[in-house]
Design a protein around this motif. Sequence first.
Motif, PDB file in Angstrom:
ATOM      1  N   PRO A   1       0.692  -0.883  -0.094  1.00  0.00           N
ATOM      2  CA  PRO A   1       0.665   0.255   0.235  1.00  0.00           C
ATOM      3  C   PRO A   1       1.002   0.809   0.057  1.00  0.00           C
ATOM      4  CG  PRO A   1      -0.836  -1.710   1.830  1.00  0.00           C
ATOM      5  CD  PRO A   1       0.291  -2.305   1.203  1.00  0.00           C
TER       6      PRO A   1
ATOM      7  N   GLN B   1       0.802   3.847  -2.655  1.00  0.00           N
ATOM      8  CA  GLN B   1       0.512   5.138  -2.416  1.00  0.00           C
ATOM      9  C   GLN B   1       1.926   6.243  -3.111  1.00  0.00           C
ATOM     10  OE1 GLN B   1       1.250   6.852   1.666  1.00  0.00           O
ATOM     11  NE2 GLN B   1       0.362   8.280   0.884  1.00  0.00           N
TER      12      GLN B   1
ATOM     13  N   PHE C   1     -10.722   9.149  12.792  1.00  0.00           N
ATOM     14  CA  PHE C   1     -10.123   7.409  11.800  1.00  0.00           C
ATOM     15  C   PHE C   1     -11.086   6.744  12.636  1.00  0.00           C
ATOM     16  CE2 PHE C   1      -5.383   8.509  12.049  1.00  0.00           C
ATOM     17  CZ  PHE C   1      -5.891   9.325  11.185  1.00  0.00           C
TER      18      PHE C   1
ATOM     19  N   GLY D   1     -11.901   5.408   9.112  1.00  0.00           N
ATOM     20  CA  GLY D   1     -11.330   4.443   8.979  1.00  0.00           C
ATOM     21  C   GLY D   1     -10.602   4.474   7.565  1.00  0.00           C
ATOM     22  N   HIS D   2     -10.091   3.328   6.808  1.00  0.00           N
ATOM     23  CA  HIS D   2      -8.692   3.464   5.357  1.00  0.00           C
ATOM     24  C   HIS D   2      -9.762   3.881   4.271  1.00  0.00           C
ATOM     25  CE1 HIS D   2      -5.983   0.507   7.883  1.00  0.00           C
ATOM     26  NE2 HIS D   2      -5.804   2.086   8.807  1.00  0.00           N
ATOM     27  N   THR D   3     -11.127   4.663   4.645  1.00  0.00           N
ATOM     28  CA  THR D   3     -11.618   4.433   3.037  1.00  0.00           C
ATOM     29  C   THR D   3     -11.337   5.696   2.510  1.00  0.00           C
ATOM     30  OG1 THR D   3     -13.096   5.981   3.872  1.00  0.00           O
ATOM     31  CG2 THR D   3     -13.755   3.672   3.924  1.00  0.00           C
TER      32      THR D   3
ATOM     33  N   ARG E   1      -7.909   9.356   2.667  1.00  0.00           N
ATOM     34  CA  ARG E   1      -6.243   9.137   2.660  1.00  0.00           C
ATOM     35  C   ARG E   1      -6.333  10.455   3.636  1.00  0.00           C
ATOM     36  NH1 ARG E   1      -3.530   6.671  -2.590  1.00  0.00           N
ATOM     37  NH2 ARG E   1      -3.360   4.920  -2.060  1.00  0.00           N
TER      38      ARG E   1
ATOM     39  N   TYR F   1      -3.661   3.084  14.631  1.00  0.00           N
ATOM     40  CA  TYR F   1      -4.603   2.504  13.434  1.00  0.00           C
ATOM     41  C   TYR F   1      -4.052   2.080  12.203  1.00  0.00           C
ATOM     42  CZ  TYR F   1      -8.369   5.040  15.836  1.00  0.00           C
ATOM     43  OH  TYR F   1      -8.983   5.582  17.220  1.00  0.00           O
ATOM     44  N   ASP F   2      -2.662   2.042  11.642  1.00  0.00           N
ATOM     45  CA  ASP F   2      -2.218   1.568  10.786  1.00  0.00           C
ATOM     46  C   ASP F   2      -2.258   2.016   9.537  1.00  0.00           C
ATOM     47  OD1 ASP F   2      -1.201  -1.349   9.387  1.00  0.00           O
ATOM     48  OD2 ASP F   2      -2.749  -2.408   9.113  1.00  0.00           O
ATOM     49  N   MET F   3      -2.474   3.557   9.772  1.00  0.00           N
ATOM     50  CA  MET F   3      -2.512   4.239   8.622  1.00  0.00           C
ATOM     51  C   MET F   3      -1.648   4.536   8.248  1.00  0.00           C
ATOM     52  SD  MET F   3      -5.464   5.851   8.419  1.00  0.00           S
ATOM     53  CE  MET F   3      -7.444   5.466   9.906  1.00  0.00           C
TER      54      MET F   3
ATOM     55  N   GLN G   1      -0.642   0.856   5.750  1.00  0.00           N
ATOM     56  CA  GLN G   1      -1.324   1.599   4.485  1.00  0.00           C
ATOM     57  C   GLN G   1      -1.966   1.925   3.115  1.00  0.00           C
ATOM     58  OE1 GLN G   1      -3.905  -1.481   3.867  1.00  0.00           O
ATOM     59  NE2 GLN G   1      -2.248  -2.425   5.817  1.00  0.00           N
TER      60      GLN G   1
ATOM     61  N   ARG H   1      -2.189   5.667   3.978  1.00  0.00           N
ATOM     62  CA  ARG H   1      -3.131   6.284   3.950  1.00  0.00           C
ATOM     63  C   ARG H   1      -3.096   7.563   4.605  1.00  0.00           C
ATOM     64  NH1 ARG H   1      -7.066   5.062   1.585  1.00  0.00           N
ATOM     65  NH2 ARG H   1      -5.696   3.488   0.252  1.00  0.00           N
TER      66      ARG H   1
END
Length: 314
Positions: A31, A35, A144, A148-150, A152, A177-179, A182, A184
């Motif tokens: 990811p 990005q 967040f 979430g991850h929907t 950036r 939040y693993d941003m 991923q 994000r």
Amino acid sequence: MSRYSLMTALLMTPMVITGIATAATAANDTPLKQQREDLTSFQVIAHRGASGHAPESTLAAYELAHRWGVDYLELDAQLSADGEVVLFHDDTLERTSDGEGHIHDYTLAELKTLDTGTWFHEAHPERTEEEYRGAQILTLDELFDHFGHTTRYYIETKSPDLNPGLEEALVERLEAYDMIEQGRVLVQSFDQESLLKVRTANPHVPLIQLLWYSPSEQDSATLTEWNDTTPGADSIRDEDFERIAEYAVGIGTNAAYRGHEVIDADFVRQAQTHGLSVHVYTINGQDEMKRLMALGVDGLFTDYPDRLLELVSE
């Protein structure tokens, strides 16, 4: 093996090989790499959300921008007195809330009692959305949790000198939040030292060096950069961009100062040659959006993402 089986095997071999190669490529993709690749395409960056339509940095502004399908939700991170990461632009509360004083002097519970929406009606009396009244200051966790991850996030470390420990607290939340892994989040700052602190906390965070060009106080014909991160945009050198590229993936810059252009197509190309994306803030008129897109910039910050999305879709 029959002739038919042999021919089938021969015909299928390239497909199998291609499939294996595709799978291997996919396995090597991450990811974060995606990005970075996406940053080579034009990015629509919703400045404090759709802040031309709803109170800046509120859930209402971010929901509008997200619904329209922007690439990044832009926000300013600061710390409350009890160390919570909150979303607020100004150092003081007066402009966009019914509070007063410095934001970092208040606990989160105290900040949550403030109204950050009613001022928008007073500044824009033509607006009639009553639901904006009473909007609360958001925490980064709340944003967040909501999106979430929907989408950036394009996060500025705001006033690092007034928010000691902000960089570490921010990275801790991004990791929770693993941003980062991923793909994000981007972290931006005018303060180079703040960006380097983020990199120390987690070297995988993609960073954006913010720049501000304006005429020198001593000589109005000479451009200077606010923090002397680079020389003036009209005299910037390859080595200046190379130095930024050692820690950042892009720059955010103004395009004009009081109506006078401070960057041009050569500036944009020079930055891009050194692997830096060029994002310009904060552009709200479609004519200026078109001009900058023609210069080849990689993205625009705007309070009116609907206007920019309209141009991008043409």
